[in-house]
Design a protein around this motif. Structure first.
Motif, short mmCIF file in Angstrom:
data_model
loop_
_atom_site.label_atom_id
_atom_site.label_comp_id
_atom_site.label_asym_id
_atom_site.label_seq_id
_atom_site.Cartn_x
_atom_site.Cartn_y
_atom_site.Cartn_z
N ASN A 1 51.52 28.66 28.23
CA ASN A 1 51.73 29.44 29.44
C ASN A 1 50.79 30.65 29.52
OD1 ASN A 1 52.94 29.63 31.95
ND2 ASN A 1 54.51 31.06 31.23
N VAL A 2 49.57 30.47 29.02
CA VAL A 2 48.51 31.46 29.19
C VAL A 2 47.76 31.07 30.45
CG1 VAL A 2 46.39 32.44 28.22
CG2 VAL A 2 48.32 31.86 26.71
N ARG A 3 47.69 31.98 31.40
CA ARG A 3 47.09 31.66 32.70
C ARG A 3 45.93 32.60 33.01
NH1 ARG A 3 49.58 27.63 31.90
NH2 ARG A 3 51.55 27.05 32.83
N LYS A 4 44.87 31.99 33.55
CA LYS A 4 43.74 32.77 34.05
C LYS A 4 44.14 33.34 35.41
CE LYS A 4 40.24 30.93 36.08
NZ LYS A 4 39.07 30.25 36.55
N LEU A 5 43.84 34.60 35.64
CA LEU A 5 44.13 35.23 36.93
C LEU A 5 43.12 34.73 37.96
CD1 LEU A 5 44.72 38.89 35.73
CD2 LEU A 5 46.46 37.28 36.51
N ASN A 6 43.60 34.30 39.10
CA ASN A 6 42.73 33.87 40.20
C ASN A 6 42.68 34.99 41.23
OD1 ASN A 6 42.18 31.22 39.19
ND2 ASN A 6 44.28 30.69 39.69
N VAL A 7 41.67 35.83 41.11
CA VAL A 7 41.61 37.03 41.95
C VAL A 7 40.46 37.04 42.94
CG1 VAL A 7 42.80 38.45 40.22
CG2 VAL A 7 40.32 38.32 40.19
N LEU A 8 39.52 36.12 42.79
CA LEU A 8 38.35 36.10 43.68
C LEU A 8 38.76 35.93 45.13
CD1 LEU A 8 35.25 36.17 43.72
CD2 LEU A 8 35.29 33.67 43.61
N ASP A 9 38.21 36.78 45.99
CA ASP A 9 38.47 36.79 47.44
C ASP A 9 39.89 37.24 47.80
OD1 ASP A 9 35.88 35.95 48.15
OD2 ASP A 9 36.42 33.86 47.83
N LYS A 10 40.65 37.69 46.83
CA LYS A 10 42.00 38.19 47.11
C LYS A 10 41.99 39.70 47.13
CE LYS A 10 44.36 34.16 45.54
NZ LYS A 10 44.77 33.45 44.38
N LYS A 11 43.01 40.28 47.76
CA LYS A 11 43.13 41.74 47.84
C LYS A 11 43.21 42.30 46.42
CE LYS A 11 44.86 45.38 50.54
NZ LYS A 11 43.72 46.11 51.04
N TYR A 12 42.46 43.36 46.18
CA TYR A 12 42.45 44.02 44.88
C TYR A 12 43.85 44.49 44.52
CZ TYR A 12 42.15 48.08 41.83
OH TYR A 12 42.38 49.01 40.84
N ASP A 13 44.27 44.16 43.29
CA ASP A 13 45.58 44.58 42.78
C ASP A 13 45.35 45.37 41.49
OD1 ASP A 13 48.09 44.87 41.66
OD2 ASP A 13 48.69 42.79 41.98
N PRO A 14 45.63 46.67 41.49
CA PRO A 14 45.37 47.50 40.30
C PRO A 14 46.22 47.10 39.09
CG PRO A 14 46.60 48.74 41.94
CD PRO A 14 46.21 47.44 42.58
N ARG A 15 47.25 46.29 39.31
CA ARG A 15 48.08 45.85 38.17
C ARG A 15 47.41 44.72 37.39
NH1 ARG A 15 53.17 44.32 41.53
NH2 ARG A 15 51.41 43.53 42.71
N THR A 16 46.46 44.02 38.01
CA THR A 16 45.84 42.88 37.36
C THR A 16 44.32 42.96 37.27
OG1 THR A 16 45.76 41.67 39.45
CG2 THR A 16 47.69 41.30 38.03
#
Length: 120
Positions: A55-70
């Protein structure tokens, strides 16, 4: 006492996973320089498979709103598109979670709206 044991156990797991993330980063970088290397590809796939089971997951953040928690912002890029403001433009370093724990934030470049410039 039981909660403390669980917390220590999770910390130990995160420490080990973090070391494997560093190895995975190195393997993926080597793959970019050594295209079609079946040995590297096999090892990389095995580590990713183990991560999936754990259950180790890569964060999918590209093109998403910036989240300072991640995410951790390394730099910004100006954009004339208001809808892109504070969205992730590029991922420089992958972020990962383990269960509900953030192991490593994604290192990102974020769009910053520049209202003074006009779109061409």
């Amino acid at each position: 006492m039981e909660i403390e044991k669980k917390r220590e156990h999770a910390k130990g797991e995160i420490d080990i996973i973090t070391q494997f993330i560093i190895i995975l980063d190195d393997l993926e970088q080597a793959e970019q320089h050594m295209r079609n290397n079946q040995g590297l590809d096999l090892i990389t796939k095995k580590i990713k498979s183990i991560f999936n089971k754990l259950n180790v997951r890569k964060l999918n953040v590209l093109d998403k709103k910036y989240d300072p928690r991640t995410c951790e912002v390394v730099s910004t890029i100006k954009t004339t598109k208001k809808d892109k403001d504070e969205h992730v433009a590029q991922v420089l370093g992958k972020g990962y979670t383990y269960n509900e724990y953030l192991i490593r934030p994604a290192m990102v470049i974020v769009y910053k709206f520049d209202g003074e410039r006009k779109e061409s």
